[in-house]
Design an enzyme around this catalytic site. Structure first.
Site, PDB file in Angstrom:
ATOM      1  N   SER A 133       0.830  -1.209   0.000  1.00  0.00           N
ATOM      2  CA  SER A 133       0.000   0.000   0.000  1.00  0.00           C
ATOM      3  C   SER A 133       0.865   1.259   0.000  1.00  0.00           C
ATOM      4  O   SER A 133       2.017   1.239   0.435  1.00  0.00           O
ATOM      5  CB  SER A 133      -0.903   0.010   1.237  1.00  0.00           C
ATOM      6  OG  SER A 133      -1.616  -1.203   1.342  1.00  0.00           O
TER       7      SER A 133
HETATM    8  N1  SAH Z   1      -0.372  -4.686   4.208  1.00  0.00           N
HETATM    9  C1  SAH Z   1       0.233  -5.177   3.001  1.00  0.00           C
HETATM   10  C2  SAH Z   1      -0.640  -4.918   1.799  1.00  0.00           C
HETATM   11  C3  SAH Z   1      -0.848  -6.152   1.022  1.00  0.00           C
HETATM   12  S1  SAH Z   1      -2.072  -6.093  -0.223  1.00  0.00           S
HETATM   13  C4  SAH Z   1       1.633  -4.648   2.844  1.00  0.00           C
HETATM   14  O1  SAH Z   1       2.082  -3.850   3.667  1.00  0.00           O
HETATM   15  O2  SAH Z   1       2.309  -5.069   1.901  1.00  0.00           O
HETATM   16  C5  SAH Z   1      -3.382  -6.981   0.532  1.00  0.00           C
HETATM   17  C6  SAH Z   1      -3.167  -8.424   0.817  1.00  0.00           C
HETATM   18  O3  SAH Z   1      -4.408  -8.961   1.282  1.00  0.00           O
HETATM   19  C7  SAH Z   1      -2.788  -9.294  -0.384  1.00  0.00           C
HETATM   20  O4  SAH Z   1      -1.546  -9.883  -0.150  1.00  0.00           O
HETATM   21  C8  SAH Z   1      -3.902 -10.341  -0.468  1.00  0.00           C
HETATM   22  O5  SAH Z   1      -3.449 -11.624  -0.830  1.00  0.00           O
HETATM   23  C9  SAH Z   1      -4.430 -10.330   0.962  1.00  0.00           C
HETATM   24  N2  SAH Z   1      -5.778 -10.858   1.159  1.00  0.00           N
HETATM   25  C10 SAH Z   1      -6.881 -10.707   0.388  1.00  0.00           C
HETATM   26  N3  SAH Z   1      -7.924 -11.390   0.910  1.00  0.00           N
HETATM   27  C11 SAH Z   1      -7.470 -11.971   2.069  1.00  0.00           C
HETATM   28  C12 SAH Z   1      -8.046 -12.817   3.054  1.00  0.00           C
HETATM   29  N4  SAH Z   1      -9.318 -13.221   2.997  1.00  0.00           N
HETATM   30  N5  SAH Z   1      -7.274 -13.214   4.085  1.00  0.00           N
HETATM   31  C13 SAH Z   1      -5.963 -12.847   4.180  1.00  0.00           C
HETATM   32  N6  SAH Z   1      -5.365 -12.069   3.280  1.00  0.00           N
HETATM   33  C14 SAH Z   1      -6.097 -11.635   2.224  1.00  0.00           C
END
Ligand code: SAH
Length: 260
Positions: A104
């Site tokens: 993000s």
């Molecule tokens: N906070 C992260 C942002 C990652 S993007 C960072 O700092 O890099 C969001 C993430 O949410 C993705 O990796 C995606 O695979 C995950 N995601 C989506 N649905 C999810 C679920 N039901 N449970 C766990 N993770 C999930």
């Protein structure tokens, strides 16, 4: 990600100061306590100075929580992106982290964590993050919460986050592989729940696992937004029920069920 792929910052300079993460984290946090205007000049293009500039940008965007700004100035975001993207690590932009997912934007991370803390002095208690991704936000949260439980549904990213975070030795970050739609019952109740992926609604499990007095911050699709786009939802759990506010438009990857 292999050690080889993880470049120092910035990739093209040889006098990088990021060789020892613990030492540079200390430098960064002590620097963060110096008023921005009176910072010493001539630090060079090292990652501390570039992060300080990112923090100034966050302040211009309206982030006021000093603890959040300090944490954003401390965590080395360049350690969470692939070597080809290292020079963009401190721009206010989301970047690809593999498997179709993104880290993000710093502006969004700091905004959401500021909301999560809701002006509280001191550290939050236990926090649940849904969507570990590369682990960056979990690292920022680790400086602001007593315990961080972070769950990821994609095995490849769960493993990548573990590798990225190993360097920082954050004893209060617990990485979990699983479907975050169910929350994580064992760590409940949570003082804060923060989602990095947006669905049509907030799963009931998250609300159930929130402590009374706790706050949830998550992107949700809303009919109030043009084209049913996402907005930030803040939910406070009180002794008398839930209080919700829908804030600005955001763009997150989709919240999906199951693991892969
Ligand atoms: N906070 C992260 C942002 C990652 S993007 C960072 O700092 O890099 C969001 C993430 O949410 C993705 O990796 C995606 O695979 C995950 N995601 C989506 N649905 C999810 C679920 N039901 N449970 C766990 N993770 C999930």
């Amino acid at each position: 990600m292999t050690e080889k792929a993880r470049a120092s910052f910035p990739a093209k300079l040889s006098n990088s100061r990021v060789g020892d993460g613990r030492a540079s984290a200390l430098r960064a946090s002590s620097l963060a306590s110096i008023p921005l205007a009176s910072r010493p000049q001539g630090l060079g293009m090292d990652s501390v100075a570039v992060r300080a500039r990112m923090v100034q940008l966050l302040q211009k965007q309206g982030i006021v929580d000093a603890e959040v700004l300090k944490a954003m100035g401390t965590v080395e975001r360049h350690r969470f992106v692939d070597s080809a993207l290292v020079n963009q690590a401190y721009e206010d932009t989301s970047l690809p982290i593999g498997l179709g997912q993104t880290i993000s934007k710093p502006g969004v991370v700091s905004r959401m964590i500021e909301l999560l803390r809701s002006g509280s002095a001191g550290k939050l208690g236990r926090v649940l993050e849904i969507g570990t991704g590369c682990g960056y936000q979990a690292a920022v949260l680790s400086l602001l919460a007593q315990e961080v439980y972070s769950i990821e549904r994609l095995r490849g990213l769960h493993d990548k986050a573990r590798e990225n975070l190993r360097h920082f030795r954050l004893a209060n970050v617990h990485l979990l592989f699983g479907d975050g739609m169910h929350g994580y019952e064992k760590g409940a109740p949570y003082a804060g729940i923060i989602a990095a992926a947006g669905g049509d609604a907030v799963p009931q499990a998250w609300l159930d696992q929130l402590a009374v007095g706790g706050r949830l911050v998550a992107p949700v699709h809303s009919k109030a937004m043009a084209g049913g786009g996402q907005a930030l939802l803040v939910v406070d759990k009180t002794a008398n029920g839930y209080q919700q506010s829908l804030l600005e438009a955001v763009h997150f990857v989709p919240l999906k069920s199951g693991v892969a």
